[in-house]
Design a protein around this motif. Structure first.
Motif, short mmCIF file in Angstrom:
data_model
loop_
_atom_site.label_atom_id
_atom_site.label_comp_id
_atom_site.label_asym_id
_atom_site.label_seq_id
_atom_site.Cartn_x
_atom_site.Cartn_y
_atom_site.Cartn_z
N LEU A 232 0.51 -0.88 -0.16
CA LEU A 232 -0.13 0.15 0.08
C LEU A 232 0.66 1.65 -0.05
O LEU A 232 0.89 2.67 -0.54
CB LEU A 232 -0.67 -0.33 0.88
CG LEU A 232 -1.93 -0.79 1.39
CD1 LEU A 232 -2.87 -1.42 2.88
CD2 LEU A 232 -2.92 -0.46 0.25
N TYR A 233 2.02 1.23 0.47
CA TYR A 233 2.88 2.53 0.98
C TYR A 233 3.60 2.98 -0.46
O TYR A 233 3.41 3.80 -0.69
CB TYR A 233 3.82 2.32 1.56
CG TYR A 233 4.83 3.13 1.70
CD1 TYR A 233 4.22 4.76 2.13
CD2 TYR A 233 5.75 2.86 1.61
CE1 TYR A 233 5.56 4.93 2.21
CE2 TYR A 233 7.37 3.78 1.18
CZ TYR A 233 6.51 5.08 2.03
OH TYR A 233 8.29 6.58 1.64
N LEU A 234 4.02 1.86 -1.15
CA LEU A 234 4.87 1.69 -2.43
C LEU A 234 3.81 2.36 -3.25
O LEU A 234 3.99 3.15 -4.64
CB LEU A 234 5.18 1.20 -2.32
CG LEU A 234 6.87 0.34 -3.46
CD1 LEU A 234 7.73 2.10 -3.11
CD2 LEU A 234 7.59 -0.28 -3.79
N THR A 235 2.29 1.42 -3.19
CA THR A 235 1.45 2.05 -4.52
C THR A 235 1.10 3.91 -4.19
O THR A 235 1.14 3.88 -5.25
CB THR A 235 0.47 1.15 -4.84
OG1 THR A 235 0.64 -0.21 -4.90
CG2 THR A 235 -0.15 1.57 -5.27
N LEU A 236 0.86 4.21 -2.94
CA LEU A 236 0.19 5.39 -2.43
C LEU A 236 1.08 6.25 -2.53
O LEU A 236 0.73 7.41 -3.15
CB LEU A 236 -1.26 5.22 -1.31
CG LEU A 236 -1.99 4.37 -1.02
CD1 LEU A 236 -2.35 4.16 -0.04
CD2 LEU A 236 -3.05 4.71 -2.12
N SER A 237 2.19 6.10 -2.27
CA SER A 237 3.08 7.41 -2.20
C SER A 237 3.13 7.74 -3.56
O SER A 237 4.28 9.36 -3.75
CB SER A 237 4.38 6.67 -1.18
OG SER A 237 4.94 5.91 -2.23
N GLN A 238 3.44 7.22 -4.40
CA GLN A 238 3.53 8.01 -5.99
C GLN A 238 2.26 7.43 -7.40
O GLN A 238 2.15 8.69 -7.96
CB GLN A 238 4.58 7.30 -6.47
CG GLN A 238 3.71 5.48 -6.64
CD GLN A 238 3.24 5.06 -7.93
OE1 GLN A 238 3.61 5.71 -9.21
NE2 GLN A 238 1.86 4.08 -7.39
N VAL A 239 0.78 8.25 -6.08
CA VAL A 239 -0.39 8.38 -7.05
C VAL A 239 0.36 10.45 -7.17
O VAL A 239 0.27 10.09 -5.70
CB VAL A 239 -1.05 7.78 -5.84
CG1 VAL A 239 -2.06 8.44 -6.85
CG2 VAL A 239 -1.09 6.17 -6.18
N ASN A 240 -0.29 10.84 -8.69
CA ASN A 240 -0.08 12.01 -8.38
C ASN A 240 -1.98 12.65 -8.37
O ASN A 240 -2.47 11.40 -8.78
CB ASN A 240 -0.06 12.09 -9.77
CG ASN A 240 0.03 13.78 -10.24
OD1 ASN A 240 -1.01 15.01 -9.47
ND2 ASN A 240 0.76 14.55 -11.10
N THR A 241 -1.84 13.06 -7.19
CA THR A 241 -3.07 13.72 -6.95
C THR A 241 -3.59 15.04 -7.03
O THR A 241 -4.99 15.42 -6.61
CB THR A 241 -3.55 13.20 -5.06
OG1 THR A 241 -3.08 14.39 -4.02
CG2 THR A 241 -3.05 12.09 -4.59
N GLN A 242 -2.47 15.37 -7.90
CA GLN A 242 -2.63 17.87 -7.63
C GLN A 242 -4.32 17.70 -8.89
O GLN A 242 -4.85 18.57 -8.47
CB GLN A 242 -2.07 18.21 -8.82
CG GLN A 242 -0.13 17.61 -7.41
CD GLN A 242 1.01 18.25 -8.39
OE1 GLN A 242 0.72 18.67 -9.26
NE2 GLN A 242 1.49 18.29 -7.64
N GLU A 243 -5.12 16.80 -9.66
CA GLU A 243 -5.53 16.87 -10.46
C GLU A 243 -7.08 16.82 -10.33
O GLU A 243 -8.10 17.33 -10.21
CB GLU A 243 -5.58 16.47 -12.09
CG GLU A 243 -4.30 16.86 -13.21
CD GLU A 243 -4.01 16.59 -13.58
OE1 GLU A 243 -5.26 15.86 -14.41
OE2 GLU A 243 -3.58 16.43 -14.21
N SER A 244 -7.06 16.14 -8.74
CA SER A 244 -8.58 15.52 -8.15
C SER A 244 -9.10 16.31 -6.98
O SER A 244 -8.55 16.99 -6.32
CB SER A 244 -8.56 14.44 -7.84
OG SER A 244 -7.01 14.14 -6.34
N SER A 245 -9.79 16.44 -6.44
CA SER A 245 -10.37 16.42 -5.46
C SER A 245 -9.58 15.61 -4.10
O SER A 245 -9.72 16.68 -3.25
CB SER A 245 -12.01 15.53 -5.05
OG SER A 245 -11.74 14.53 -5.18
#
Length: 606
Positions: free
Chosen positions: A281-294
């Motif tokens: 979970l950590y490795l997957t979530l830590s590189q998700v780009n959230t800048q364009e989302s809510s």
């Protein structure tokens, strides 16, 4: 078309590396010129917001078709407005598939008896996402495959035209696909087998997810579904089968609290199994780009795992804990000096040290070499005539007395440059005979079984995870790059290694001068593409979604002979060399190549 979104430090190295060819020259008596960075490289407006519009009364099929297609690029969660274009009883799953077209035309409708009409969407299909969001090219290197996608309209009881039958999933042009979707790397542990440590390395599985619709939640949901069909035979998952995401909460400090539901009450427990889940979970979530989302600004720096309905965390994972669970690695560079000896170069200061190691018997000479990625304890070196491979200590002064491998035939190109994975397995191709790939697991040599391959393997680059491998194969006078997966069976004393699932990595590549893994899901290559008379530096994505090239300065590229990267989630540097035996380094977060030494064959461990 650059569709991946990377971290800032990674993007800086990548942008400089790919732009160095066109924007920097390597003068014989000085440093390359500065290389301007390319922060986005897209030329697209990522802030465009598309609002879904419902059908209007009395609209004809052609107008309805255009309105439906427009709604497919909106930022609605469940495409509820788009569903209003469908006839009652029509089933449609937008998650089933995404078809990516180069250009899109709505042809005039074909009407029969005034009650039904067929509208065809025409275009050239470049790629598609399957139900697991895995990207696959569909003739993109040839400009796509022409397709006609029919939609059947029927009049309802109110006299309104609605879609009765339609192709599966979404239909998007490539510009909208780039804007709507982002590449996210899911991570799964390698399956156990000879040469795989008990704490199995995590393997990258790239997928594409909607960037504006809860990307963190979607990434977890996709991770729990399991790996892609291609990767599934060689990886596992720490999560109990049929585990589901209940909810995800993020805090201002970057902590993601993940609440899960498992079919069995005891399926989610604390301890080592929980730590493995938290690691994925950590490795997957830590590189998700959230800048364009809510979820904008909610970059994940740590994960806490909960059983839904339980107020106390089962376990947690952050950068320091994750680093402690990973095998030691080294970013020290190595090269062959002008005196024929091995040298190391510091990743920070650029200071150089001549090593006392003698990787081959005296008088044999080093033809090529590779350093183990476990902190640099061993070196595998091929003799200058290509006939033998030796393994020795990187710090010892006594040369090895016996070769680990010999080329099967005395004539031919001999053994290729070796490659190590993080578990310590050495891989090398025997270019003197077709279909011959060799490996050594903890010093035990083995001939690798190659499934579905016909040709001579001329180059091998194994990923650090020891699960994925890239082979350059000569078939019918042409060079091809193939990506394969590694299966490990047998025992440590008698390992049985198989490479299968081979498929083209970059069909347009005609020759390869140098190849190196760059990060978890891409490689950097120096070589030629079809239709180009000069070499290019290119980034090759393992899912085939990208083969970005820069032909650039012919004078520079005609002199370059080697490029090497530190493989990792955060690439740190590149080393390159030219035909004048000058070695250059691109430092982290830098856009300027610096001369560091006289020599050849610069390489990082691996």
């Amino acid at each position: 078309m650059r569709m991946r979104r990377r971290t800032a430090s990674s993007a800086a190295v990548l942008g400089a590396a790919l732009l160095l060819a066109g924007c920097a020259a390597m003068p014989g008596d000085g440093s390359p010129g500065p290389v301007p960075s390319d922060p986005a490289g897209q030329g697209q407006d990522s802030q465009v917001v598309v609002v879904a519009v419902p059908p209007k009364d009395g609209e004809a099929p052609e107008e309805l078709m255009k309105g439906f297609l427009d709604d497919l690029v909106s930022d609605e969660h469940g495409y509820e407005t788009a569903r209003k274009y469908l006839a009652q009883g029509t089933t449609w799953d937008p998650e089933q598939r995404v078809t990516v077209l180069d250009g899109m035309s709505v042809l005039p409708p074909q009407t029969s008896n005034g009650k039904e009409a067929t509208v065809v969407v025409e275009g050239r299909q470049l790629a598609h996402l399957d139900a697991n969001h895995v990207y696959a090219t569909d003739g993109a290197d040839d400009g796509g495959v022409k397709v006609d996608l029919p939609f059947t309209f029927a009049k309802n009881a109110q006299g309104q035209w609605r879609i009765k039958e339609l192709p599966p999933g979404l239909i998007l042009n490539q510009v909208d696909f780039q804007r709507i979707y982002q590449s996210v790397d899911l991570y799964y542990p390698a399956r156990q087998g000879p040469g795989v440590p008990r704490s199995a390395p995590l393997v990258t599985d790239p997928v594409y997810l909607r960037s504006r619709i809860d990307p963190l939640d979607t990434a977890v949901t996709q991770l729990l579904r399991g790996p892609s069909d291609w990767l599934d035979p060689v990886v596992a998952s720490a999560f109990p089968k049929d585990t589901r995401l209940a909810r995800l909460q993020t805090a201002a400090d970057g902590t993601a609290s993940v609440y899960l539901r498992a079919p069995e009450p005891g399926g989610l427990t604390s301890g080592a199994a929980c730590q493995s889940m938290a690691e994925q979970l950590y490795l997957t979530l830590s590189q998700v780009n959230t800048q364009e989302s809510s979820q904008s600004g909610q970059a994940v720096s740590s994960v806490r795992l909960y059983r839904d309905g339980d107020g106390s965390a089962l376990c947690s994972m952050d950068a320091s804990t994750f680093a402690g669970r990973q095998p030691a690695s080294s970013a020290t560079g190595y090269y062959v000096g002008t005196n024929g000896h091995l040298w190391s170069v510091s990743p920070d200061s650029g200071s150089k040290t001549e090593l006392g190691a003698e990787p081959v018997p005296q008088g044999v000479g080093i033809g090529s070499f590779a350093v183990a990625p476990d902190g640099g304890s061993q070196v595998a070196a091929v003799s200058s005539d290509g006939r033998a491979l030796y393994v020795s200590s990187l710090t010892g002064s006594a040369p090895p007395s016996q070769a680990l491998f010999h080329a099967e035939r005395g004539s031919g190109a001999g053994l290729s440059t070796p490659s190590w994975d993080a578990a310590g397995t050495i891989w090398v191709a025997d270019r003197s005979v077709p279909d011959r790939l060799l490996a050594a697991v903890n010093g035990q040599p083995a001939v690798v079984s190659l499934v579905g391959l016909s040709g001579t393997v001329t180059r091998v680059r194994v990923a650090a995870d020891g699960v994925r491998i890239v082979l350059e194969v000569q078939q019918g006078g042409q060079d091809r790059l193939l990506l394969g997966r590694i299966s490990r069976e047998g025992t440590e004393q008698s390992p049985l290694l198989t490479v299968d699932g081979l498929h083209p990595l970059a069909p347009k590549v005609t020759s390869v001068g140098a190849l190196s893994w760059y990060d978890g899901d891409s490689l950097i290559m120096l070589g030629q593409f079809e239709g180009s008379p000069t070499d290019s530096l290119a980034m090759l994505e393992t899912d085939g979604s990208q083969a970005q090239q820069n032909s650039g300065n012919a004078q520079l590229l005609s002199r370059m002979s080697q490029v090497s990267a530190v493989q990792g989630i955060q690439p740190q540097a590149l080393l390159g060399s030219d035909q004048d035996k000058k070695i250059w380094k691109l430092a982290p977060n830098s856009n300027k190549w610096e001369f560091i030494a006289e020599g050849s064959q610069p390489t990082y461990p691996g």
